[in-house]
Design an enzyme around this catalytic site. Sequence first.
Site, PDB file in Angstrom:
ATOM      1  N   HIS A   1      60.558 -96.703  41.168  1.00 20.03           N
ATOM      2  CA  HIS A   1      62.017 -96.600  41.367  1.00 20.03           C
ATOM      3  C   HIS A   1      62.365 -95.377  42.196  1.00 20.03           C
ATOM      4  O   HIS A   1      63.232 -95.435  43.079  1.00 20.03           O
ATOM      5  CB  HIS A   1      62.744 -96.491  40.017  1.00 20.03           C
ATOM      6  CG  HIS A   1      63.119 -97.824  39.437  1.00 20.03           C
ATOM      7  ND1 HIS A   1      63.770 -98.777  40.179  1.00 20.03           N
ATOM      8  CD2 HIS A   1      62.960 -98.351  38.204  1.00 20.03           C
ATOM      9  CE1 HIS A   1      63.963 -99.844  39.413  1.00 20.03           C
ATOM     10  NE2 HIS A   1      63.472 -99.617  38.217  1.00 20.03           N
TER      11      HIS A   1
ATOM     12  N   ASN B   1      57.706-102.255  32.777  1.00 18.53           N
ATOM     13  CA  ASN B   1      58.054-101.106  33.631  1.00 18.53           C
ATOM     14  C   ASN B   1      56.822-100.433  34.232  1.00 18.53           C
ATOM     15  O   ASN B   1      56.956 -99.407  34.913  1.00 18.53           O
ATOM     16  CB  ASN B   1      58.829-100.044  32.836  1.00 18.53           C
ATOM     17  CG  ASN B   1      60.243-100.503  32.568  1.00 18.53           C
ATOM     18  OD1 ASN B   1      60.764-101.337  33.304  1.00 18.53           O
ATOM     19  ND2 ASN B   1      60.835 -99.994  31.516  1.00 18.53           N
TER      20      ASN B   1
ATOM     21  N   LYS C   1      55.582-113.284  31.177  1.00 21.18           N
ATOM     22  CA  LYS C   1      56.986-112.847  31.142  1.00 21.18           C
ATOM     23  C   LYS C   1      57.711-113.474  29.945  1.00 21.18           C
ATOM     24  O   LYS C   1      58.435-112.800  29.217  1.00 21.18           O
ATOM     25  CB  LYS C   1      57.672-113.197  32.471  1.00 21.18           C
ATOM     26  CG  LYS C   1      59.136-112.855  32.540  1.00 21.18           C
ATOM     27  CD  LYS C   1      59.462-111.470  33.057  1.00 21.18           C
ATOM     28  CE  LYS C   1      60.867-111.019  32.701  1.00 21.18           C
ATOM     29  NZ  LYS C   1      61.693-110.502  33.746  1.00 21.18           N
TER      30      LYS C   1
ATOM     31  N   HIS D   1      56.973 -98.724  37.528  1.00 20.51           N
ATOM     32  CA  HIS D   1      58.374 -98.593  37.918  1.00 20.51           C
ATOM     33  C   HIS D   1      58.923 -97.162  37.829  1.00 20.51           C
ATOM     34  O   HIS D   1      59.917 -96.856  38.478  1.00 20.51           O
ATOM     35  CB  HIS D   1      59.256 -99.524  37.084  1.00 20.51           C
ATOM     36  CG  HIS D   1      59.187-100.960  37.536  1.00 20.51           C
ATOM     37  ND1 HIS D   1      58.017-101.675  37.532  1.00 20.51           N
ATOM     38  CD2 HIS D   1      60.135-101.804  38.028  1.00 20.51           C
ATOM     39  CE1 HIS D   1      58.254-102.894  37.979  1.00 20.51           C
ATOM     40  NE2 HIS D   1      59.527-103.001  38.295  1.00 20.51           N
TER      41      HIS D   1
ATOM     42  N   ARG E   1      84.498-117.867  29.990  1.00 26.05           N
ATOM     43  CA  ARG E   1      83.721-117.221  28.905  1.00 26.05           C
ATOM     44  C   ARG E   1      82.306-117.785  28.778  1.00 26.05           C
ATOM     45  O   ARG E   1      81.693-117.757  27.717  1.00 26.05           O
ATOM     46  CB  ARG E   1      84.440-117.337  27.562  1.00 26.05           C
ATOM     47  CG  ARG E   1      85.783-116.645  27.556  1.00 26.05           C
ATOM     48  CD  ARG E   1      86.211-116.236  26.170  1.00 26.05           C
ATOM     49  NE  ARG E   1      87.457-115.497  26.263  1.00 26.05           N
ATOM     50  CZ  ARG E   1      88.660-116.064  26.326  1.00 26.05           C
ATOM     51  NH1 ARG E   1      88.770-117.373  26.266  1.00 26.05           N
ATOM     52  NH2 ARG E   1      89.735-115.327  26.433  1.00 26.05           N
TER      53      ARG E   1
HETATM   54  N1  NAD Z   1      67.327-110.460  36.523  1.00 25.94           N
HETATM   55  C1  NAD Z   1      66.166-109.875  36.475  1.00 25.94           C
HETATM   56  O1  NAD Z   1      65.511-109.786  35.437  1.00 25.94           O
HETATM   57  C2  NAD Z   1      65.589-109.312  37.751  1.00 25.94           C
HETATM   58  C3  NAD Z   1      64.259-108.872  37.784  1.00 25.94           C
HETATM   59  C4  NAD Z   1      63.743-108.403  38.988  1.00 25.94           C
HETATM   60  C5  NAD Z   1      64.557-108.361  40.112  1.00 25.94           C
HETATM   61  N2  NAD Z   1      65.859-108.779  40.039  1.00 25.94           N
HETATM   62  C6  NAD Z   1      66.731-108.748  41.219  1.00 25.94           C
HETATM   63  O2  NAD Z   1      66.201-109.649  42.188  1.00 25.94           O
HETATM   64  C7  NAD Z   1      66.633-109.248  43.476  1.00 25.94           C
HETATM   65  C8  NAD Z   1      65.469-109.306  44.444  1.00 25.94           C
HETATM   66  O3  NAD Z   1      65.034-110.634  44.492  1.00 25.94           O
HETATM   67  P1  NAD Z   1      64.175-111.190  45.723  1.00 25.94           P
HETATM   68  O4  NAD Z   1      63.038-110.297  46.000  1.00 25.94           O
HETATM   69  O5  NAD Z   1      63.931-112.605  45.403  1.00 25.94           O
HETATM   70  O6  NAD Z   1      65.150-110.978  46.959  1.00 25.94           O
HETATM   71  P2  NAD Z   1      66.337-111.862  47.576  1.00 25.94           P
HETATM   72  O7  NAD Z   1      66.949-112.768  46.601  1.00 25.94           O
HETATM   73  O8  NAD Z   1      67.234-110.894  48.276  1.00 25.94           O
HETATM   74  O9  NAD Z   1      65.546-112.759  48.640  1.00 25.94           O
HETATM   75  C9  NAD Z   1      64.879-112.144  49.714  1.00 25.94           C
HETATM   76  C10 NAD Z   1      65.186-112.851  51.034  1.00 25.94           C
HETATM   77  O10 NAD Z   1      64.458-114.065  51.090  1.00 25.94           O
HETATM   78  C11 NAD Z   1      65.328-115.151  51.431  1.00 25.94           C
HETATM   79  N3  NAD Z   1      64.742-116.325  50.791  1.00 25.94           N
HETATM   80  C12 NAD Z   1      64.833-116.714  49.501  1.00 25.94           C
HETATM   81  N4  NAD Z   1      64.039-117.774  49.269  1.00 25.94           N
HETATM   82  C13 NAD Z   1      63.430-118.078  50.450  1.00 25.94           C
HETATM   83  C14 NAD Z   1      62.468-119.063  50.837  1.00 25.94           C
HETATM   84  N5  NAD Z   1      61.943-119.926  49.960  1.00 25.94           N
HETATM   85  N6  NAD Z   1      62.078-119.084  52.127  1.00 25.94           N
HETATM   86  C15 NAD Z   1      62.566-118.176  53.029  1.00 25.94           C
HETATM   87  N7  NAD Z   1      63.449-117.210  52.715  1.00 25.94           N
HETATM   88  C16 NAD Z   1      63.865-117.163  51.428  1.00 25.94           C
HETATM   89  C17 NAD Z   1      66.684-114.718  50.934  1.00 25.94           C
HETATM   90  O11 NAD Z   1      67.723-115.345  51.637  1.00 25.94           O
HETATM   91  C18 NAD Z   1      66.651-113.217  51.215  1.00 25.94           C
HETATM   92  O12 NAD Z   1      67.009-112.945  52.544  1.00 25.94           O
HETATM   93  C19 NAD Z   1      67.242-107.858  43.324  1.00 25.94           C
HETATM   94  O13 NAD Z   1      68.644-107.997  43.368  1.00 25.94           O
HETATM   95  C20 NAD Z   1      66.793-107.428  41.936  1.00 25.94           C
HETATM   96  O14 NAD Z   1      67.709-106.536  41.336  1.00 25.94           O
HETATM   97  C21 NAD Z   1      66.370-109.266  38.881  1.00 25.94           C
HETATM   98 ZN    ZN Z   2      60.448-104.672  39.251  1.00 27.68          ZN
END
Ligand code: NAD
Ligand code: ZN
Length: 332
Positions: free
Chosen positions: A239, A232, A214, A235, A113
Amino acid sequence: MRLTFGYRDTVCEIIEGRGFIASVGNLVGKERNVLVVTDSGVPVQYAKSVLAEFSNASLLTIPQGEENKNFNTLETIIAALREQEIDRSGALIAVGGGMTGDIAGFAASCYNRGIDFYNVPTTLLAQTDASIGGKTALNFAHIKNMVGTFHHPRGVIIDTDTLKTLNARHLYSGLAEVIKMAATSDAALFSLLESDQPLNDTLDEIVAAALRIKCDVVLKDPLEQGLRKVLNFGHTIGHAIEVASDGKLSHGECVAAGMTYFCSDDMRKRLEKMLKRYNLPIKSPFAGAALLPYISQDKKRKDGLITTVYVESPGTFEFRKMTPEEVASLIS
Ligand SMILES: NC(=O)c1ccc[n+]([C@@H]2O[C@H](COP(=O)([O-])OP(=O)(O)OC[C@H]3O[C@@H](n4cnc5c(N)ncnc54)[C@H](O)[C@@H]3O)[C@@H](O)[C@H]2O)c1
Ligand SMILES: [Zn+2]
């Protein structure tokens, strides 16, 4: 930079700077029982530096990639938490991009939880956007982030040195979200991004400024009921492009193109120049008619209208309610 972010009964410490990965143990408590979760694409030295801080910790590496942000991976994390005999005094630490942070945060929100969650984001997108705000998520039935919770981390440790190993496309993709925040909320940051200074020299300042924006927006609207819609910007069309491109374009690339349709002429010119500099697209590769079905599916739509964000000049914004057809007609 150090920021304390309080929401209801959660206090989240945000620490940002170069080399800060070494301070994770002090923040979490070195004696605590912890599970460190990273993904297979993150250079393993980051998770190992975190692991070395604790006397009682284990490491779980989940498969990288958005397609693994699912229930199978969640089960793997829950099983590892159980294996490590984590109880409510323990903690889960994510080391990786937004994918790892989202799924590990979700696991922390529901295991027993809810246990303490700490995030060590290692992509620019995760450092400036995904790690702040408490949103956790899984994808289900091909729908992104369909299952999720709000579970604020206790701490976010942002080490900008980790960005050195990120490839340029990922870096610039994350930068698109920073440009988005600068455009609506920080004219000085927008000017810094426009300046001729090499990105590497200004990255710390840029990350810190984006974090402040942020945090400010999330604190003013923690449950996304009003102001947070400003995030957004870009976006609505972004999107739709992302769905239509079927994985060929990254989220940030789609947001970049999406922003250019909601600006004054002067703002668009400045934005396009900046986007080109970072190899980001400046227009939709698809016609408005092709995007209309996806624009109509906007999950934030209310009474048939979508709240879009329009920018007249850097650091300003206004909300405009539009029908999906009006949005699609912006793309020639
Ligand atoms: N929670 C939220 O508010 C929020 C907001 C925006 C996006 N997201 C989510 O975030 C995700 C996208 O995140 P992202 O763009 O970080 O992608 P990701 O986490 O998929 O990372 C991208 C790639 O980079 C690699 N990687 C990570 N750090 C690295 C580093 N320092 N050096 C080399 N490679 C590295 C990872 O293994 C992966 O292959 C999506 O799932 C999206 O839905 C969440
Ligand atoms: Zn975004």
